[in-house]
Each structure stands twice: as structure tokens, then as C-alpha cells.
Design a protein around this motif. Sequence first.
Motif, mmCIF file in Angstrom:
data_model
loop_
_atom_site.group_PDB
_atom_site.id
_atom_site.type_symbol
_atom_site.label_atom_id
_atom_site.label_comp_id
_atom_site.label_asym_id
_atom_site.label_seq_id
_atom_site.Cartn_x
_atom_site.Cartn_y
_atom_site.Cartn_z
ATOM 1 N N ALA A 24 -31.486 -32.144 -15.153
ATOM 2 C CA ALA A 24 -31.709 -31.077 -14.304
ATOM 3 C C ALA A 24 -33.106 -30.177 -14.899
ATOM 4 C CB ALA A 24 -30.559 -29.912 -14.160
ATOM 5 N N GLY A 25 -33.308 -30.477 -16.306
ATOM 6 C CA GLY A 25 -34.340 -29.762 -16.874
ATOM 7 C C GLY A 25 -34.407 -28.256 -17.079
ATOM 8 N N ARG A 26 -35.397 -27.677 -17.318
ATOM 9 C CA ARG A 26 -35.671 -26.295 -17.310
ATOM 10 C C ARG A 26 -35.790 -25.535 -15.925
ATOM 11 N NH1 ARG A 26 -39.539 -25.550 -22.739
ATOM 12 N NH2 ARG A 26 -38.304 -26.783 -23.994
ATOM 13 N N ARG A 27 -36.035 -26.029 -15.059
ATOM 14 C CA ARG A 27 -36.399 -25.739 -13.713
ATOM 15 C C ARG A 27 -35.101 -25.827 -12.845
ATOM 16 N NH1 ARG A 27 -41.154 -27.312 -15.224
ATOM 17 N NH2 ARG A 27 -42.865 -25.871 -15.346
ATOM 18 N N ALA A 28 -33.965 -25.138 -13.216
ATOM 19 C CA ALA A 28 -32.852 -25.250 -12.588
ATOM 20 C C ALA A 28 -32.250 -23.871 -12.417
ATOM 21 C CB ALA A 28 -31.872 -26.290 -13.209
ATOM 22 N N ARG A 29 -31.513 -23.701 -11.381
ATOM 23 C CA ARG A 29 -30.932 -22.391 -11.154
ATOM 24 C C ARG A 29 -29.283 -22.678 -10.727
ATOM 25 N NH1 ARG A 29 -30.182 -20.432 -5.794
ATOM 26 N NH2 ARG A 29 -31.361 -21.670 -4.405
ATOM 27 N N PRO A 30 -28.509 -21.756 -11.189
ATOM 28 C CA PRO A 30 -26.994 -21.948 -11.137
ATOM 29 C C PRO A 30 -26.634 -21.837 -9.671
ATOM 30 C CG PRO A 30 -27.295 -19.933 -12.549
ATOM 31 C CD PRO A 30 -28.757 -20.707 -12.164
#
Length: 108
Positions: free
Chosen positions: A73-79
Amino acid sequence: MSELPPDLPRLRTLETWLQLTLDQVRQAITVAQQQAALQQRAVPPPPPDWVLQLRIDGEGQPIAVHVGGCRTAGRRARPISRDQAMRAIAEGLEPCGLCRPDTELGIL
């Protein structure tokens, strides 16, 4: 030539002050060590159950749904919530081929 006072009463006073100051420093060191030990033992929060992977180009558009904790998912993911994850996949957003959120959600 010494910077210390020459008489015994003032030397004893200075000795007492230095001892008190040293005790305070040692107490502060003990507290700092305890806090550092607590911080090292702190457990990181659990990953969210589901995340949306967002595009790198800065537009913030979602590109995939992942199970929380999936490294792709990498760093650019949001819950997101379970319902949001199900809705996103139902609307055609790509589920991750590695963590298989569609399988986890019961969508086959």
C-alpha cells in the motif's frame, strides 16, 4: 590562587550545596532513563483493518484497496472502514493482488 573560599564554614556550605545538586541531577537521570525505557517498550498502534492506496502524482486519487498492514500500500494510504472497502471494490477499484482484500471481505 583558588576560586574556592578559604574558610571551613563556607567550604562546608559549598560541599552541601554541591551534594544536593548532584542528588537532583542523579534523580533527573533516573527519571530520563525510565522514560526512555518506557518509550522503547511502547507498542506501535495496530494497523487499520483496510486502507486505500492513493496515487503518487499528488492528485490523491485512490488506486487500490488493501488489507491494513499490507506493505504494498506504501506511504500514500489512508485508513477506511470495512463498508468503504467493500463499496470501493464493488465500484471497480482494484483490490491488491497480494493481500487479497476482496477475499478477506468475502467478495469473490
